[in-house]
Design a protein around this motif. Structure first.
Motif, short mmCIF file in Angstrom:
data_model
loop_
_atom_site.label_atom_id
_atom_site.label_comp_id
_atom_site.label_asym_id
_atom_site.label_seq_id
_atom_site.Cartn_x
_atom_site.Cartn_y
_atom_site.Cartn_z
N GLY A 121 0.80 -1.18 -0.13
CA GLY A 121 -0.05 -0.03 0.05
C GLY A 121 0.87 1.22 0.00
O GLY A 121 0.50 2.27 0.73
N ILE A 122 2.02 1.25 -0.67
CA ILE A 122 2.77 2.27 -0.74
C ILE A 122 2.18 3.78 -1.00
O ILE A 122 1.53 3.85 -1.95
CB ILE A 122 4.00 2.11 -1.48
CG1 ILE A 122 3.91 1.84 -3.07
CG2 ILE A 122 4.80 0.81 -1.26
CD1 ILE A 122 4.94 2.07 -3.87
N ALA A 123 2.87 4.71 -0.56
CA ALA A 123 2.65 6.12 -0.93
C ALA A 123 3.73 6.66 -1.80
O ALA A 123 3.38 7.41 -2.74
CB ALA A 123 2.67 7.24 0.44
N HIS A 124 4.96 5.91 -1.68
CA HIS A 124 6.03 6.53 -2.56
C HIS A 124 7.29 5.62 -2.48
O HIS A 124 7.48 4.61 -1.43
CB HIS A 124 6.55 7.74 -1.64
CG HIS A 124 7.57 8.76 -2.72
ND1 HIS A 124 7.06 9.52 -3.47
CD2 HIS A 124 8.98 8.51 -3.06
CE1 HIS A 124 8.07 10.31 -4.17
NE2 HIS A 124 9.34 9.38 -3.96
N VAL A 125 7.91 5.36 -3.74
CA VAL A 125 8.93 4.41 -3.81
C VAL A 125 10.19 5.07 -4.07
O VAL A 125 10.16 6.11 -5.00
CB VAL A 125 8.61 3.21 -4.72
CG1 VAL A 125 8.25 3.86 -5.98
CG2 VAL A 125 9.66 2.20 -4.78
N VAL A 126 11.19 4.53 -3.49
CA VAL A 126 12.71 5.24 -3.84
C VAL A 126 13.59 4.11 -4.37
O VAL A 126 13.72 3.02 -3.74
CB VAL A 126 13.31 5.95 -2.56
CG1 VAL A 126 14.63 6.52 -3.23
CG2 VAL A 126 12.43 7.08 -2.22
N THR A 127 14.11 4.33 -5.64
CA THR A 127 15.12 3.24 -6.17
C THR A 127 16.65 3.97 -6.89
O THR A 127 16.43 5.31 -6.85
CB THR A 127 14.43 2.62 -7.51
OG1 THR A 127 14.62 3.29 -8.41
CG2 THR A 127 13.30 1.97 -6.92
N GLY A 128 17.46 3.20 -6.80
CA GLY A 128 18.68 3.72 -7.47
C GLY A 128 18.65 3.82 -8.87
O GLY A 128 17.39 3.16 -9.52
N TYR A 129 19.19 4.40 -9.68
CA TYR A 129 19.41 4.94 -10.71
C TYR A 129 19.02 3.62 -11.70
O TYR A 129 18.38 3.58 -13.20
CB TYR A 129 20.27 5.71 -11.42
CG TYR A 129 21.70 5.04 -11.74
CD1 TYR A 129 22.10 4.70 -12.68
CD2 TYR A 129 22.52 4.74 -10.34
CE1 TYR A 129 23.29 3.74 -12.82
CE2 TYR A 129 23.70 3.98 -10.50
CZ TYR A 129 23.97 3.89 -11.64
OH TYR A 129 25.23 2.92 -11.80
N ASP A 130 19.90 2.62 -11.39
CA ASP A 130 19.90 1.39 -12.43
C ASP A 130 18.97 0.07 -11.74
O ASP A 130 19.29 -1.06 -12.13
CB ASP A 130 21.50 0.72 -12.39
CG ASP A 130 21.80 0.45 -10.94
OD1 ASP A 130 21.48 0.85 -10.25
OD2 ASP A 130 22.99 0.02 -10.89
N PHE A 131 18.13 0.27 -10.91
CA PHE A 131 17.18 -0.78 -10.44
C PHE A 131 16.19 -1.43 -11.49
O PHE A 131 15.56 -0.70 -12.34
CB PHE A 131 16.18 -0.27 -9.45
CG PHE A 131 15.25 -1.14 -8.77
CD1 PHE A 131 15.74 -2.28 -7.90
CD2 PHE A 131 13.96 -0.89 -8.91
CE1 PHE A 131 15.11 -3.27 -7.53
CE2 PHE A 131 13.12 -1.88 -8.52
CZ PHE A 131 13.56 -2.96 -7.71
N HIS A 132 16.52 -2.36 -11.61
CA HIS A 132 15.43 -3.51 -12.48
C HIS A 132 14.78 -4.60 -11.77
O HIS A 132 15.26 -5.23 -10.75
CB HIS A 132 16.42 -3.96 -13.81
CG HIS A 132 17.04 -2.93 -14.68
ND1 HIS A 132 18.09 -2.31 -14.51
CD2 HIS A 132 16.59 -2.89 -16.02
CE1 HIS A 132 18.29 -1.56 -15.35
NE2 HIS A 132 17.44 -1.85 -16.36
N PHE A 133 13.54 -4.81 -12.27
CA PHE A 133 12.86 -5.70 -11.46
C PHE A 133 11.79 -6.39 -12.45
O PHE A 133 11.80 -5.92 -13.58
CB PHE A 133 11.93 -5.28 -10.45
CG PHE A 133 11.05 -4.21 -10.86
CD1 PHE A 133 9.83 -4.48 -10.96
CD2 PHE A 133 11.40 -2.91 -11.12
CE1 PHE A 133 8.80 -3.61 -11.57
CE2 PHE A 133 10.50 -1.70 -11.52
CZ PHE A 133 9.26 -2.09 -11.61
N GLY A 134 11.32 -7.75 -12.07
CA GLY A 134 10.13 -8.47 -12.94
C GLY A 134 11.17 -9.33 -13.78
O GLY A 134 12.20 -9.32 -14.10
N LYS A 135 10.15 -10.21 -14.40
CA LYS A 135 10.74 -11.13 -15.18
C LYS A 135 11.51 -10.37 -16.62
O LYS A 135 11.17 -9.34 -16.93
CB LYS A 135 9.37 -11.68 -16.06
CG LYS A 135 9.62 -13.03 -17.19
CD LYS A 135 8.43 -13.40 -17.59
CE LYS A 135 9.09 -14.62 -18.81
NZ LYS A 135 7.70 -15.26 -19.32
N ASP A 136 12.73 -11.13 -16.90
CA ASP A 136 13.62 -10.42 -17.96
C ASP A 136 13.91 -9.01 -17.79
O ASP A 136 14.23 -8.23 -18.67
CB ASP A 136 12.70 -10.82 -19.33
CG ASP A 136 12.61 -12.01 -19.67
OD1 ASP A 136 13.50 -12.98 -19.16
OD2 ASP A 136 11.79 -12.54 -20.25
#
Length: 330
Positions: A121-136
């Protein structure tokens, strides 16, 4: 900054209500180094601005252990140590998503809808510049930004953090330094002294007969710290700090091909530490592991190691608030 207890929550259970609607930093964060801290500090700042909880979403086991199980992975901060550091930074909880084959095949859109929106139930997400996720590796920071616009959450992308030499700070650089025994240079990239955590166990008690009783700790498999002698500081479960000198290695003078063991001699201490889970922070590398011609030569060298470690530790100062929370009196 003072260390406090952090909740470790497997995402196989429902997220407790007080943590829903927060700001979430996503990543593996092995090392919680200065580059990671740029992402994590951004999340903490955003959570304070919004008045919502600050959480970390990470993955267990490390994805490389799933995709390359035949290649040992030196984890700078196994999950318990990583959680301790995140708690010291001020996060209320770290959510540990089980990482298996099924999860690795989850499409990026479903990761956002199910994990971030439904589960957290996020309000905001923070990631690094090179973050990848999910299939492939379909998901990118830009994918998150576009999803947030549709689904009602904000996104912050943090650019690469470089050290004073303009080189990007990375876990692989730190692993290489630790493998060389250069704990001082590693601390410069981590922003705190490299620290391990393990239970103190019974050993052969040879050190006691030599006048150097040690606290013995088996470090996680794959710990690729250079074998040798270090100036260290041990933190007990009750928070008490004790300076000492530690040997990490196979003890070639007294055993043949022993399993790697961390043996810490504490200065001016007497007491029973068996069964405690302690943290040991590494301040300096004194010398490599050696095989001596008998116990007398070993003891003489240990006395010299003690003197050098005492001198080194006498002048140490915290590198940062995080270092102070982990390796200094609070």
């Amino acid at each position: 900054m003072t260390a406090h207890t952090i909740r470790r929550i497997p995402l196989s259970v429902a997220l407790p209500a007080p943590f829903r609607g927060g700001v979430v930093a996503i990543g593996n964060f092995d090392g919680v180094h200065r580059g990671h801290q740029a992402v994590l500090d951004c999340a903490l700042d955003k959570a304070r601005a919004l008045g919502v909880p600050a959480l970390v979403l990470t993955f267990e086991p490390h994805p490389r252990q799933l995709f390359r199980p035949d290649v040992p992975l030196f984890r700078i901060t196994p999950a318990p140590m990583r959680a301790r550091l995140l708690g010291a930074m001020g996060f209320g909880a770290v959510v540990e998503q089980p990482f298996d084959r099924d999860f690795s095949c989850l499409p990026a859109e479903e990761f956002v809808a199910r994990i971030l929106v439904a589960d957290l139930g996020i309000a905001h997400v923070v990631t690094g510049y090179d973050f990848h996720f999910g299939k492939d590796r379909q998901g990118t920071p830009q994918f998150l930004i576009e999803a947030g616009e549709r689904l009602g959450f904000g996104v912050s992308r943090v650019e690469a953090f470089c050290d004073e030499g303009a080189d990007a700070v990375s876990s692989s650089r730190i692993r290489s330094l630790l493998a060389e025994g250069d704990v001082a240079a590693a601390a410069g990239l981590l922003g705190y002294r490299y620290t391990v955590e393990a239970e103190i166990a019974h050993g052969q008690k040879l050190g006691r007969t030599l006048g150097f009783p040690t606290a013995n700790m088996a470090l996680p498999e794959g710990t690729d710290l250079a074998h040798g002698i270090y100036a260290v500081r041990l933190r007990r479960e009750n928070g008490a700090l004790h300076d000492g000198v530690a040997s990490f290695g196979r003890r070639p003078t007294v055993t043949e091909n022993g399993a790697p063991l961390l043996e810490t001699y504490l200065f001016d201490f007497s007491g029973d530490l068996y069964g405690e889970t302690a943290c040991v922070s590494f301040f300096g590398f004194l010398r490599g592991e050696e095989k001596f011609d008998g116990l007398d030569a070993l003891v003489a060298r240990m006395r010299q190691d003690e003197a050098e470690a005492r001198a080194l530790l006498a002048g140490v100062r915290p590198l940062s608030p995080l270092d102070a929370a982990i390796a200094f009196a609070g």
